[in-house]
Design a protein around this motif. Structure first.
Motif, short mmCIF file in Angstrom:
data_model
loop_
_atom_site.label_atom_id
_atom_site.label_comp_id
_atom_site.label_asym_id
_atom_site.label_seq_id
_atom_site.Cartn_x
_atom_site.Cartn_y
_atom_site.Cartn_z
N UNK A 24 0.78 -1.47 0.09
CA UNK A 24 -0.02 0.10 0.09
C UNK A 24 0.91 1.33 -0.12
N UNK A 25 1.94 1.11 0.41
CA UNK A 25 2.84 2.50 0.62
C UNK A 25 3.89 2.70 -0.58
N UNK A 26 4.38 1.75 -1.13
CA UNK A 26 5.15 1.98 -2.38
C UNK A 26 4.77 2.22 -3.68
N UNK A 27 5.20 2.80 -4.31
CA UNK A 27 4.61 2.96 -5.84
C UNK A 27 5.15 2.02 -6.82
N UNK A 28 4.19 1.67 -7.60
CA UNK A 28 4.59 0.67 -8.74
C UNK A 28 4.92 -0.72 -7.98
N UNK A 86 -1.59 -0.09 -11.16
CA UNK A 86 -1.36 1.09 -11.91
C UNK A 86 0.04 1.74 -11.87
N UNK A 87 0.60 2.01 -12.89
CA UNK A 87 2.08 2.85 -12.93
C UNK A 87 1.66 4.28 -12.67
N UNK A 88 2.27 4.69 -11.41
CA UNK A 88 2.16 6.01 -11.16
C UNK A 88 2.89 6.90 -11.99
N UNK A 89 2.52 8.15 -12.66
CA UNK A 89 3.47 8.84 -13.55
C UNK A 89 4.52 9.48 -13.12
N UNK A 92 7.39 6.65 -12.74
CA UNK A 92 7.26 5.80 -13.70
C UNK A 92 8.67 4.90 -13.97
N UNK A 93 9.72 5.46 -13.39
CA UNK A 93 10.85 4.69 -13.43
C UNK A 93 11.23 3.70 -12.26
N UNK A 94 10.47 3.77 -11.33
CA UNK A 94 10.68 3.08 -10.11
C UNK A 94 9.82 1.99 -10.10
N UNK A 95 10.13 0.74 -10.02
CA UNK A 95 9.52 -0.70 -9.84
C UNK A 95 9.94 -1.48 -8.70
N UNK A 96 9.16 -2.09 -8.05
CA UNK A 96 9.64 -2.90 -6.82
C UNK A 96 8.65 -3.95 -6.65
N UNK A 97 9.24 -5.20 -6.53
CA UNK A 97 8.76 -6.51 -6.43
C UNK A 97 9.05 -7.02 -4.94
N UNK A 240 13.53 3.92 3.33
CA UNK A 240 14.90 3.21 2.99
C UNK A 240 14.99 2.99 1.51
N UNK A 241 14.07 2.29 0.91
CA UNK A 241 13.88 1.78 -0.38
C UNK A 241 13.94 2.95 -1.45
N UNK A 242 13.03 4.04 -1.25
CA UNK A 242 12.93 5.01 -2.16
C UNK A 242 14.19 6.13 -1.95
N UNK A 243 14.84 6.18 -0.76
CA UNK A 243 16.05 6.95 -0.66
C UNK A 243 17.13 6.61 -1.69
N UNK A 244 16.79 5.26 -1.91
CA UNK A 244 17.82 5.17 -3.22
C UNK A 244 17.84 5.37 -4.56
#
Length: 246
Positions: A24-28, A86-89, A92-97, A240-244
């Motif tokens: 719920x917290x992370x984009x894409x 849904x990919x957030x505009x 758009x270049x951040x993808x997390x699995x 921590x993830x998005x800071x990278x």
């Protein structure tokens, strides 16, 4: 930027709770659950302990799981669309699995694909109590936890540690990430010991502004925090993830 994040650990340690909060917290963000790759019941052998061997690596179709991970890595946009994400505009270049499961770090072809690895543990008594409250499609027979589940957890954890899979600390070396890029080696998290050093974990449940995380972080995590404040924990890991991100 592509991240493959492992949320591993013992049964009933809060893996699914944490994964759901991160989703719920992370984009894409997409998720693959290891439990979805159990083989059919008639293919699960009975071991010397007298129990169906559900808690061993051979009970899982790990080749199929690896293939699914590779499908995401080859085309995160396509994988996200196929799974209703849904990919957030603005990201758009951040993808997390997210990979969630109890034997994530015991299958060698997966181990070096992770950008980050986390490992959740709880004490024996608490784990057994939680397990006793759960209902499974295949019900636990009497004695399964002590006779099979907990011994297999201890066995695979020892093997994981002996093979050098690092959880619970921030290593210095760099490892190749998906697609050959070099990502920082994963900071790991083991909350087996209350108050032990850990990855930066948030204590504020309010997490994101329009583009960047804004929550605070802490160097320690109390054992009960994951259950009482799962959004706060997810906020810290998301930070921590998005800071990278570049």
């Amino acid at each position: 930027m592509k991240h493959i994040v492992g949320i591993g650990g013992v049964t009933n340690s809060g893996k699914t709770t944490l994964t759901s909060s991160l989703l719920r917290s992370l984009p894409n963000c997409c998720v693959i659950h290891q439990d979805d790759f159990f083989k059919p019941q008639d293919q699960i052998a009975v071991g010397e302990d007298g129990f169906k061997q559900w808690d061993v690596l051979e009970s899982l179709d790990m080749e199929a799981m690896l293939s699914t991970v590779r499908a995401w890595a080859s085309s995160p946009h396509k994988f996200a669309r196929a799974h209703g994400v849904s990919v957030q505009p603005d990201a758009a270049n951040t993808h997390i699995l997210l990979l969630e499961g109890f034997l994530l770090y015991s299958y060698k072809p997966l181990v070096d694909l992770y950008s980050r690895r986390y490992f959740l543990t709880v004490p024996y008594e608490e784990c057994k109590r939680r397990r006793s409250t759960r209902s499974y499609e295949v019900p636990d027979p009497p004695g399964l936890f002590d006779g099979h589940v907990w011994p297999m957890y201890q066995k695979y954890k020892r093997e994981m540690e002996a093979s050098g899979v690092e959880v619970g600390k921030r290593p210095r070396e760099m490892r190749p990430g998906p697609g050959g890029t070099r990502n920082p080696a994963p900071p790991h998290w083991d909350h087996q010991n209350p108050g032990s050093p850990s990855s930066s974990l948030a204590t504020s449940p309010s997490c994101f502004g329009p583009r960047r995380p804004v929550c605070s972080s802490s160097r320690t995590l109390q054992v009960g925090l994951l259950l009482t404040q799962p959004s706060a924990v997810a906020c810290g890991l998301a930070t921590s993830l998005l800071a990278a991100a570049p």
